[in-house]
Design a protein around this motif. Structure first.
Motif, PDB file in Angstrom:
ATOM      1  N   THR A  12      80.532  27.198  60.912  1.00 32.85           N
ATOM      2  CA  THR A  12      80.072  28.347  60.101  1.00 32.85           C
ATOM      3  C   THR A  12      80.521  28.417  58.542  1.00 32.85           C
ATOM      4  O   THR A  12      79.955  29.348  57.940  1.00 32.85           O
ATOM      5  N   LEU A  13      81.422  27.499  58.180  1.00 34.13           N
ATOM      6  CA  LEU A  13      81.790  27.668  56.742  1.00 34.13           C
ATOM      7  C   LEU A  13      81.540  26.524  55.867  1.00 34.13           C
ATOM      8  O   LEU A  13      81.905  25.205  56.368  1.00 34.13           O
ATOM      9  N   THR A  14      80.948  26.573  54.795  1.00 36.42           N
ATOM     10  CA  THR A  14      80.783  25.364  53.868  1.00 36.42           C
ATOM     11  C   THR A  14      81.280  25.761  52.513  1.00 36.42           C
ATOM     12  O   THR A  14      81.190  26.908  52.018  1.00 36.42           O
ATOM     13  N   HIS A  15      81.710  24.945  51.814  1.00 40.83           N
ATOM     14  CA  HIS A  15      82.399  24.941  50.516  1.00 40.83           C
ATOM     15  C   HIS A  15      81.491  24.229  49.512  1.00 40.83           C
ATOM     16  O   HIS A  15      81.258  22.718  49.836  1.00 40.83           O
ATOM     17  N   TRP A  16      80.952  24.931  48.384  1.00 38.19           N
ATOM     18  CA  TRP A  16      80.109  24.284  47.465  1.00 38.19           C
ATOM     19  C   TRP A  16      80.766  24.052  46.288  1.00 38.19           C
ATOM     20  O   TRP A  16      81.618  24.895  45.725  1.00 38.19           O
ATOM     21  N   VAL A  17      80.302  23.042  45.590  1.00 38.09           N
ATOM     22  CA  VAL A  17      80.723  22.593  44.343  1.00 38.09           C
ATOM     23  C   VAL A  17      79.421  22.548  43.567  1.00 38.09           C
ATOM     24  O   VAL A  17      78.670  21.647  43.784  1.00 38.09           O
ATOM     25  N   THR A  18      79.199  23.411  42.468  1.00 35.52           N
ATOM     26  CA  THR A  18      77.879  23.306  41.586  1.00 35.52           C
ATOM     27  C   THR A  18      78.148  23.183  40.292  1.00 35.52           C
ATOM     28  O   THR A  18      79.263  23.584  39.832  1.00 35.52           O
ATOM     29  N   GLU A  19      77.275  22.647  39.462  1.00 34.21           N
ATOM     30  CA  GLU A  19      77.414  22.441  38.086  1.00 34.21           C
ATOM     31  C   GLU A  19      75.828  22.589  37.386  1.00 34.21           C
ATOM     32  O   GLU A  19      75.046  21.817  37.832  1.00 34.21           O
ATOM     33  N   ILE A  20      75.555  23.888  36.923  1.00 31.48           N
ATOM     34  CA  ILE A  20      74.349  23.998  36.567  1.00 31.48           C
ATOM     35  C   ILE A  20      74.370  24.671  34.903  1.00 31.48           C
ATOM     36  O   ILE A  20      75.017  25.459  34.529  1.00 31.48           O
ATOM     37  N   ALA A  21      73.706  24.023  34.268  1.00 32.91           N
ATOM     38  CA  ALA A  21      73.620  24.302  32.663  1.00 32.91           C
ATOM     39  C   ALA A  21      75.083  24.401  31.992  1.00 32.91           C
ATOM     40  O   ALA A  21      75.474  25.250  31.179  1.00 32.91           O
ATOM     41  N   GLY A  22      75.923  23.448  32.668  1.00 31.85           N
ATOM     42  CA  GLY A  22      77.431  23.468  32.019  1.00 31.85           C
ATOM     43  C   GLY A  22      78.444  24.300  32.513  1.00 31.85           C
ATOM     44  O   GLY A  22      79.602  24.128  32.342  1.00 31.85           O
ATOM     45  N   VAL A  23      77.757  25.264  33.708  1.00 26.46           N
ATOM     46  CA  VAL A  23      78.962  25.999  34.188  1.00 26.46           C
ATOM     47  C   VAL A  23      79.107  25.616  35.615  1.00 26.46           C
ATOM     48  O   VAL A  23      78.189  25.484  36.540  1.00 26.46           O
ATOM     49  N   LYS A  24      80.339  25.245  35.955  1.00 24.46           N
ATOM     50  CA  LYS A  24      80.820  24.797  37.235  1.00 24.46           C
ATOM     51  C   LYS A  24      81.333  25.700  37.939  1.00 24.46           C
ATOM     52  O   LYS A  24      81.991  26.853  37.298  1.00 24.46           O
ATOM     53  N   ARG A  25      80.810  25.799  39.228  1.00 21.97           N
ATOM     54  CA  ARG A  25      81.325  27.035  40.263  1.00 21.97           C
ATOM     55  C   ARG A  25      81.768  26.506  41.417  1.00 21.97           C
ATOM     56  O   ARG A  25      81.126  25.398  41.921  1.00 21.97           O
ATOM     57  N   GLU A  26      82.517  26.962  42.138  1.00 22.34           N
ATOM     58  CA  GLU A  26      83.225  26.547  43.545  1.00 22.34           C
ATOM     59  C   GLU A  26      83.005  27.843  44.166  1.00 22.34           C
ATOM     60  O   GLU A  26      83.511  28.955  43.973  1.00 22.34           O
ATOM     61  N   PHE A  27      82.292  27.768  45.543  1.00 24.03           N
ATOM     62  CA  PHE A  27      82.304  29.070  46.589  1.00 24.03           C
ATOM     63  C   PHE A  27      82.022  28.519  47.662  1.00 24.03           C
ATOM     64  O   PHE A  27      81.743  27.606  48.287  1.00 24.03           O
ATOM     65  N   ASP A  28      82.439  29.692  48.584  1.00 20.61           N
ATOM     66  CA  ASP A  28      82.152  29.308  49.992  1.00 20.61           C
ATOM     67  C   ASP A  28      81.096  30.265  50.781  1.00 20.61           C
ATOM     68  O   ASP A  28      80.796  31.314  50.268  1.00 20.61           O
ATOM     69  N   ALA A  29      80.183  29.577  51.699  1.00 24.20           N
ATOM     70  CA  ALA A  29      79.104  30.336  52.231  1.00 24.20           C
ATOM     71  C   ALA A  29      79.203  30.289  53.617  1.00 24.20           C
ATOM     72  O   ALA A  29      79.568  29.139  54.248  1.00 24.20           O
ATOM     73  N   ARG A  30      79.167  31.401  54.272  1.00 29.33           N
ATOM     74  CA  ARG A  30      79.103  31.576  55.968  1.00 29.33           C
ATOM     75  C   ARG A  30      77.748  31.419  56.251  1.00 29.33           C
ATOM     76  O   ARG A  30      76.768  32.200  56.029  1.00 29.33           O
ATOM     77  N   ILE A  31      77.466  30.604  57.535  1.00 30.22           N
ATOM     78  CA  ILE A  31      76.219  30.739  58.235  1.00 30.22           C
ATOM     79  C   ILE A  31      76.303  31.796  58.940  1.00 30.22           C
ATOM     80  O   ILE A  31      77.170  31.972  59.779  1.00 30.22           O
TER      81      ILE A  31
ATOM     82  N   ARG B 247      65.552  28.581  62.335  1.00 27.29           N
ATOM     83  CA  ARG B 247      66.293  29.123  61.277  1.00 27.29           C
ATOM     84  C   ARG B 247      67.749  28.779  60.701  1.00 27.29           C
ATOM     85  O   ARG B 247      68.338  28.725  61.842  1.00 27.29           O
ATOM     86  N   VAL B 248      68.100  28.950  59.443  1.00 26.06           N
ATOM     87  CA  VAL B 248      69.629  28.985  59.062  1.00 26.06           C
ATOM     88  C   VAL B 248      69.744  29.992  58.235  1.00 26.06           C
ATOM     89  O   VAL B 248      68.911  29.977  56.978  1.00 26.06           O
ATOM     90  N   ALA B 249      70.511  31.097  58.240  1.00 23.66           N
ATOM     91  CA  ALA B 249      70.762  32.058  57.472  1.00 23.66           C
ATOM     92  C   ALA B 249      72.245  31.797  56.861  1.00 23.66           C
ATOM     93  O   ALA B 249      73.110  31.418  57.681  1.00 23.66           O
TER      94      ALA B 249
END
Length: 149
Positions: free
Chosen positions: A43-62, A70-72
């Motif tokens: 149920t837990l994913t860890h994301w690393v993103t970089e959009i328009a030069g802004v790097k972010r890390e966060f966790d999302a729970r299914i 469906r997937v929420a």
């Protein structure tokens, strides 16, 4: 809070589209700005993103997962605040409508301006188009997770 609703029709059976969507670690292959996703638990994913030069890390729970339907999810850590659902609708034996609905909270001036200019809507539309090409070019999913949450 802002909203995005996008959909696309893909020429694969609903189970194929759904199965591929459960392979979160493949998202960087079709989602612009997503560098890496780690599936830490069912149920837990860890994301690393970089959009328009802004790097972010966060966790999302299914929060809900129903095979072929469906997937929420909702974010649970980091400075990204969003929640959403992807639903899968059988149109024909080998044709599926994939619908994305997402609520997000833009942070800062740049993200608020980008949201008003429709950048998030444009990006999600592009991501769905790339997902369509990704799954249709393969015809089968890279894997699947058929559990329910």
């Amino acid at each position: 809070m802002s909203k995005v609703e996008q959909s696309i029709e893909v020429d694969v059976p609903v189970s194929t589209a759904y199965n591929q969507w459960t392979q979160f670690e493949t998202f960087p292959q079709f989602m612009e700005g997503v560098e890496r996703i780690e599936q830490r638990t069912d149920t837990l994913t860890h994301w690393v993103t970089e959009i328009a030069g802004v790097k972010r890390e966060f966790d999302a729970r299914i929060t809900e997962q129903i095979p072929d339907e469906r997937v929420a999810w909702t974010t649970v850590s980091g400075d990204v605040r969003q929640a959403g659902v992807v639903t899968f609708h059988r149109l024909e034996d080998a044709r599926t409508k994939v619908m994305l609905q997402m609520d997000f909270d833009p942070a800062g001036v740049t993200e608020n301006v980008g949201d008003r200019l429709g950048f998030v809507k444009h990006r999600t539309s592009g991501d769905l188009t790339r997902f369509k090409r990704f799954i249709e070019s393969r015809g089968v999913a890279d894997g699947s997770w058929r559990g329910s949450i």
